[in-house]
Design a protein around this motif. Structure first.
Motif, PDB file in Angstrom:
ATOM      1  N   MET A 194      -3.955   4.631   3.450  1.00 50.22           N
ATOM      2  CA  MET A 194      -4.199   3.603   4.129  1.00 50.22           C
ATOM      3  C   MET A 194      -2.366   2.547   4.710  1.00 50.22           C
ATOM      4  N   HIS A 195      -2.624   1.773   5.659  1.00 50.40           N
ATOM      5  CA  HIS A 195      -1.195   0.981   5.392  1.00 50.40           C
ATOM      6  C   HIS A 195      -2.167  -0.289   5.226  1.00 50.40           C
ATOM      7  N   TYR A 196      -0.498  -1.157   5.080  1.00 45.88           N
ATOM      8  CA  TYR A 196      -1.079  -2.367   4.198  1.00 45.88           C
ATOM      9  C   TYR A 196      -0.003  -3.237   5.766  1.00 45.88           C
ATOM     10  N   GLU A 197      -0.318  -4.371   5.887  1.00 51.88           N
ATOM     11  CA  GLU A 197       0.368  -5.207   6.409  1.00 51.88           C
ATOM     12  C   GLU A 197       0.447  -6.600   6.734  1.00 51.88           C
ATOM     13  N   THR A 198       0.791  -7.497   5.937  1.00 48.17           N
ATOM     14  CA  THR A 198       1.128  -8.539   5.428  1.00 48.17           C
ATOM     15  C   THR A 198       2.011 -10.392   6.635  1.00 48.17           C
ATOM     16  N   HIS A 199       1.896 -11.041   6.680  1.00 43.43           N
ATOM     17  CA  HIS A 199       1.904 -11.884   7.416  1.00 43.43           C
ATOM     18  C   HIS A 199       1.641 -12.855   6.683  1.00 43.43           C
ATOM     19  N   CYS A 200       3.055 -13.978   6.938  1.00 51.43           N
ATOM     20  CA  CYS A 200       3.049 -15.403   5.795  1.00 51.43           C
ATOM     21  C   CYS A 200       2.083 -15.223   4.796  1.00 51.43           C
ATOM     22  N   GLY A 201       1.901 -14.181   3.672  1.00 50.10           N
ATOM     23  CA  GLY A 201       1.092 -13.802   2.371  1.00 50.10           C
ATOM     24  C   GLY A 201      -0.346 -14.466   2.903  1.00 50.10           C
ATOM     25  N   ASN A 202      -0.645 -14.965   4.108  1.00 48.73           N
ATOM     26  CA  ASN A 202      -1.799 -15.207   4.031  1.00 48.73           C
ATOM     27  C   ASN A 202      -2.887 -14.569   4.857  1.00 48.73           C
ATOM     28  N   ARG A 203      -1.842 -13.216   5.628  1.00 50.06           N
ATOM     29  CA  ARG A 203      -3.160 -12.660   6.324  1.00 50.06           C
ATOM     30  C   ARG A 203      -2.654 -11.383   5.762  1.00 50.06           C
ATOM     31  N   ILE A 204      -3.764 -10.108   6.162  1.00 47.11           N
ATOM     32  CA  ILE A 204      -3.269  -9.037   5.534  1.00 47.11           C
ATOM     33  C   ILE A 204      -4.360  -7.755   6.814  1.00 47.11           C
ATOM     34  N   LYS A 205      -3.377  -7.030   7.305  1.00 49.60           N
ATOM     35  CA  LYS A 205      -3.994  -5.358   8.085  1.00 49.60           C
ATOM     36  C   LYS A 205      -4.587  -4.429   6.864  1.00 49.60           C
ATOM     37  N   LEU A 206      -5.150  -4.056   6.945  1.00 54.30           N
ATOM     38  CA  LEU A 206      -6.167  -2.423   5.898  1.00 54.30           C
ATOM     39  C   LEU A 206      -6.491  -1.676   7.924  1.00 54.30           C
ATOM     40  N   LEU A 207      -5.825  -0.199   7.206  1.00 59.66           N
ATOM     41  CA  LEU A 207      -5.901   0.683   8.216  1.00 59.66           C
ATOM     42  C   LEU A 207      -5.892   1.019   7.408  1.00 59.66           C
ATOM     43  N   PHE A 208      -7.435   2.467   7.857  1.00 60.64           N
ATOM     44  CA  PHE A 208      -7.892   3.098   6.475  1.00 60.64           C
ATOM     45  C   PHE A 208      -8.876   4.371   7.315  1.00 60.64           C
ATOM     46  N   TRP A 209      -7.995   5.538   7.040  1.00 54.11           N
ATOM     47  CA  TRP A 209      -9.235   6.477   7.579  1.00 54.11           C
ATOM     48  C   TRP A 209      -9.826   7.161   6.707  1.00 54.11           C
ATOM     49  N   ASP A 210     -11.553   7.088   6.938  1.00 57.60           N
ATOM     50  CA  ASP A 210     -12.611   7.409   6.807  1.00 57.60           C
ATOM     51  C   ASP A 210     -12.676   8.745   7.079  1.00 57.60           C
ATOM     52  N   GLY A 211     -12.324   9.470   7.400  1.00 56.25           N
ATOM     53  CA  GLY A 211     -12.357  11.083   7.597  1.00 56.25           C
ATOM     54  C   GLY A 211     -12.463  11.431   9.025  1.00 56.25           C
ATOM     55  N   GLN A 212     -13.542  10.495   9.952  1.00 56.30           N
ATOM     56  CA  GLN A 212     -13.207  10.667  11.210  1.00 56.30           C
ATOM     57  C   GLN A 212     -12.945   9.839  12.335  1.00 56.30           C
ATOM     58  N   GLY A 213     -12.168   9.681  11.488  1.00 53.58           N
ATOM     59  CA  GLY A 213     -10.785   7.987  12.706  1.00 53.58           C
ATOM     60  C   GLY A 213     -10.947   6.682  11.724  1.00 53.58           C
ATOM     61  N   PHE A 214     -10.036   6.165  12.150  1.00 48.67           N
ATOM     62  CA  PHE A 214      -8.981   5.096  11.447  1.00 48.67           C
ATOM     63  C   PHE A 214      -9.736   3.866  11.593  1.00 48.67           C
ATOM     64  N   CYS A 215     -10.218   2.961  10.247  1.00 45.43           N
ATOM     65  CA  CYS A 215     -10.276   1.544  11.137  1.00 45.43           C
ATOM     66  C   CYS A 215      -9.899   0.500  10.450  1.00 45.43           C
ATOM     67  N   LEU A 216      -9.596  -0.315  10.983  1.00 50.53           N
ATOM     68  CA  LEU A 216      -9.114  -1.112  10.407  1.00 50.53           C
ATOM     69  C   LEU A 216      -9.140  -2.748  10.754  1.00 50.53           C
ATOM     70  N   TYR A 217      -9.128  -3.901   9.408  1.00 56.34           N
ATOM     71  CA  TYR A 217     -10.046  -4.298   9.063  1.00 56.34           C
ATOM     72  C   TYR A 217      -8.716  -5.938   8.867  1.00 56.34           C
ATOM     73  N   TYR A 218      -8.971  -6.927   9.268  1.00 60.26           N
ATOM     74  CA  TYR A 218      -7.856  -7.719   9.603  1.00 60.26           C
ATOM     75  C   TYR A 218      -8.566  -9.412   8.664  1.00 60.26           C
ATOM     76  N   LYS A 219      -8.319 -10.115   7.890  1.00 57.64           N
ATOM     77  CA  LYS A 219      -8.496 -10.887   7.372  1.00 57.64           C
ATOM     78  C   LYS A 219      -7.068 -12.315   7.080  1.00 57.64           C
ATOM     79  N   VAL A 220      -7.526 -13.200   7.295  1.00 59.85           N
ATOM     80  CA  VAL A 220      -7.059 -14.334   7.206  1.00 59.85           C
ATOM     81  C   VAL A 220      -7.456 -15.626   5.900  1.00 59.85           C
TER      82      VAL A 220
END
Length: 72
Positions: A1-27
């Protein structure tokens, strides 16, 4: 998994599910994500800590909204 934050109120999560990458983004509309300390460029979280982080819960100091009931 890879995490990235911006200004502390946003997060991106890159997750490998075994078949491909899933990108989650939350504010968060209010507050900031309680970010873990990074050692050697890596932040390590358990699945439970990640779930709390994703919901904006301070996983370092979780508190019960009501005490758990005891089952006999």
């Amino acid at each position: 998994m890879h995490y990235e934050t911006h200004c502390g109120n946003r997060i991106k999560l890159l997750f490998w599910d075994g078949q491909g990458f899933c990108l989650y983004y939350k504010v968060l509309e209010k507050g900031r994500f309680p970010w873990p300390s990074v050692a050697d460029g890596t932040a390590r979280l358990t699945a439970a800590q990640l779930a709390m982080l994703w919901e904006g819960i301070d996983w370092r100091r979780p508190s019960w909204t009501s005490a758990p009931t005891r089952v006999a």
